[in-house]
Design a protein around this motif. Structure first.
Motif, short mmCIF file in Angstrom:
data_model
loop_
_atom_site.label_atom_id
_atom_site.label_comp_id
_atom_site.label_asym_id
_atom_site.label_seq_id
_atom_site.Cartn_x
_atom_site.Cartn_y
_atom_site.Cartn_z
N THR A 28 30.36 57.17 20.66
CA THR A 28 30.45 58.63 20.69
C THR A 28 31.03 59.24 19.42
OG1 THR A 28 32.63 58.49 21.75
CG2 THR A 28 30.70 58.65 23.21
N GLY A 29 31.54 58.40 18.53
CA GLY A 29 32.15 58.90 17.31
C GLY A 29 33.48 59.58 17.51
N ARG A 30 34.15 59.26 18.63
CA ARG A 30 35.46 59.84 18.92
C ARG A 30 36.58 58.95 18.35
NH1 ARG A 30 31.65 63.27 20.58
NH2 ARG A 30 32.17 64.54 22.40
N ALA A 31 37.73 59.58 18.12
CA ALA A 31 38.92 58.80 17.79
C ALA A 31 39.34 58.00 19.02
CB ALA A 31 40.04 59.73 17.36
N LEU A 32 39.96 56.85 18.79
CA LEU A 32 40.50 56.01 19.86
C LEU A 32 42.02 56.14 19.85
CD1 LEU A 32 39.67 53.69 21.95
CD2 LEU A 32 40.46 52.12 20.16
N GLN A 33 42.60 56.46 21.01
CA GLN A 33 44.06 56.46 21.14
C GLN A 33 44.47 55.31 22.05
OE1 GLN A 33 46.40 59.83 22.05
NE2 GLN A 33 45.56 61.11 20.43
N SER A 68 38.57 46.37 30.04
CA SER A 68 38.51 47.83 29.97
C SER A 68 38.81 48.33 28.56
CB SER A 68 39.53 48.43 30.95
OG SER A 68 39.53 49.84 30.87
N PHE A 69 39.77 47.73 27.90
CA PHE A 69 40.07 48.09 26.52
C PHE A 69 38.83 47.91 25.65
CE2 PHE A 69 42.93 46.93 22.64
CZ PHE A 69 42.78 48.19 22.12
N ARG A 70 38.13 46.81 25.81
CA ARG A 70 36.90 46.57 25.04
C ARG A 70 35.84 47.63 25.35
NH1 ARG A 70 37.29 41.32 22.77
NH2 ARG A 70 38.86 40.02 23.81
N TRP A 71 35.74 48.02 26.63
CA TRP A 71 34.76 49.03 27.01
C TRP A 71 35.08 50.36 26.34
CZ3 TRP A 71 34.89 53.81 29.38
CH2 TRP A 71 33.64 54.32 29.79
N HIS A 72 36.34 50.75 26.33
CA HIS A 72 36.73 52.00 25.70
C HIS A 72 36.54 51.97 24.18
CE1 HIS A 72 38.81 52.76 29.59
NE2 HIS A 72 38.67 54.02 29.28
N ILE A 73 36.82 50.84 23.56
CA ILE A 73 36.56 50.70 22.12
C ILE A 73 35.08 50.96 21.83
CG2 ILE A 73 36.45 49.06 20.20
CD1 ILE A 73 38.98 47.73 21.40
N ASP A 74 34.23 50.36 22.64
CA ASP A 74 32.79 50.55 22.46
C ASP A 74 32.39 52.02 22.67
OD1 ASP A 74 29.95 49.47 22.29
OD2 ASP A 74 29.93 50.38 24.31
N LEU A 75 32.98 52.66 23.69
CA LEU A 75 32.67 54.07 23.94
C LEU A 75 33.08 54.94 22.76
CD1 LEU A 75 31.65 56.26 25.87
CD2 LEU A 75 33.98 56.37 26.83
N ARG A 97 37.74 65.03 21.82
CA ARG A 97 37.65 64.36 20.51
C ARG A 97 38.28 62.97 20.54
NH1 ARG A 97 37.45 68.86 16.97
NH2 ARG A 97 36.08 70.38 18.01
N VAL A 98 38.78 62.56 21.71
CA VAL A 98 39.53 61.31 21.81
C VAL A 98 39.03 60.51 23.00
CG1 VAL A 98 41.80 60.29 22.26
CG2 VAL A 98 41.62 62.31 20.80
N ILE A 99 38.88 59.21 22.81
CA ILE A 99 38.78 58.26 23.91
C ILE A 99 40.15 57.63 24.02
CG2 ILE A 99 37.64 56.23 24.82
CD1 ILE A 99 35.84 58.74 24.53
N GLY A 100 40.84 57.97 25.08
CA GLY A 100 42.19 57.46 25.23
C GLY A 100 43.00 58.31 26.19
N GLU A 101 44.09 57.79 26.71
CA GLU A 101 44.64 56.58 26.15
C GLU A 101 44.13 55.37 26.90
OE1 GLU A 101 49.07 56.12 27.46
OE2 GLU A 101 48.54 58.23 27.82
N THR A 102 43.74 54.38 26.15
CA THR A 102 43.32 53.09 26.66
C THR A 102 44.19 52.04 25.97
OG1 THR A 102 41.46 51.55 26.90
CG2 THR A 102 41.54 52.87 24.88
N GLY A 103 44.02 50.79 26.35
CA GLY A 103 44.81 49.74 25.71
C GLY A 103 45.30 48.73 26.70
N LEU A 104 46.53 48.26 26.48
CA LEU A 104 47.10 47.19 27.30
C LEU A 104 48.54 47.53 27.65
CD1 LEU A 104 45.85 44.11 25.23
CD2 LEU A 104 44.76 45.12 27.25
#
Length: 287
Positions: A154-159, A143-150, A120-127
């Motif tokens: 996918t309708g997942r929460a971003l961590q 990579s952060f931008r790619w994960h935001i887009d994913l 249910r989560v795309i993460g952890e991503t970031g900087l």
């Protein structure tokens, strides 16, 4: 995920005793049961889940932030109904993959694993500018931008992992358009950042760091965060709350952080527990 603390008070090797159970069950919003600290055995997942449930932590989000961890996560969430999962490439992992020419293949596998219905989560991503020098900033941001887009696709929460990169994290989220559900894991900003995140509709997840004696600024940030924007986590096996700072963390220690948070917020522990539980279900869906 945060690397182990270095502290003259390190209690690494101690086994913390179980705290008093919470009156209403809550969620450990971010844990790493795939990670063993140096010199220790890997966690026994079934035992960790049972120990947490015994003190009122009856659900958790297992985060896999490299390819082995993401594969582990997808396997373990099928075995334990108490667990949902998150998968991503940690910002410190991305430059290494890029240098080996393996980043595109890693992205493809993360996207495939993210399709699992209990992820249910795309993460952890970031900087993370603490451990990655200037030469790694560009690929981390890409990579952060790619994960935001994913997360949006996918309708997942971003961590989000944010270490020494507050301004760029907020800037990139604004530029890309944050996913509908965005969580700053192990929040480390100040009062102004907490207010801005709340105004943007983000969720702030607080870890054991909020209990540390030298963390007044973090407690000030917590104090101005609306109750319905709050989550709690361990980031286990790291960031163990007081009085066990330096020992190995685990989901069963969440009650120590919850009670500290309630004290800062001036709310009753049951009130905070109910809010944390309700917010977690709103963010991740039913377990």
């Amino acid at each position: 995920m945060t690397p182990p603390e270095t502290s003259s008070r390190s209690g690494h090797g101690r086994v913390p005793t179980a705290p008093d159970p919470l009156p209403i069950p809550v969620v450990d919003n971010h844990t790493h049961l795939d990670i063993a600290r140096d010199g220790e055995d890997a966690p026994d997942v079934a035992a960790a889940v049972a120990a947490a449930a015994a003190v009122g932590v009856d659900r958790m989000v297992q985060i896999g932030c490299d390819l082995p961890g993401a594969r582990f996560t997808v396997d373990v969430i099928d075995q334990h109904p108490a667990m949902l999962g998150g998968v991503a490439l940690h910002p410190n992992e991305v430059p290494r993959l890029a240098e080996r020419g393996e980043l595109a293949a890693a992205y493809a596998e993360i996207e495939e694993l993210a399709a699992h219905p209990r992820v249910r989560v795309i993460g952890e991503t970031g900087l993370d500018y603490y451990r990655t020098g200037p030469e790694g900033v560009g690929v981390q941001q890409d990579s952060f931008r790619w994960h935001i887009d994913l997360a949006k696709r996918t309708g997942r929460a971003l961590q989000i992992h944010d270490r020494d990169a507050h301004d760029d994290v907020l800037r990139i989220l604004a530029e890309e358009g944050a996913p509908e559900t965005t969580v700053l894991h192990c929040f480390s900003g100040d009062m102004a950042m907490a207010r801005e995140c709340a105004e943007r509709g983000y969720y702030l997840s607080f870890a054991g760091t909020v209990t540390f004696k030298n963390a007044k600024g973090l407690r000030d940030a917590l104090a101005v965060t609306p109750l319905d924007r709050l989550l709690v986590e361990t980031d286990a096996p790291y960031l163990t709350p007081a009085p066990w700072r330096g020992a190995t963390n685990a989901p069963y220690l969440v009650p120590l952080t919850v009670r500290a948070m309630a004290g800062v917020l001036g709310v009753a522990v049951p009130t905070l527990c109910q809010s944390l539980s309700d917010t977690s279900e709103a963010v991740y869906g039913p377990w």
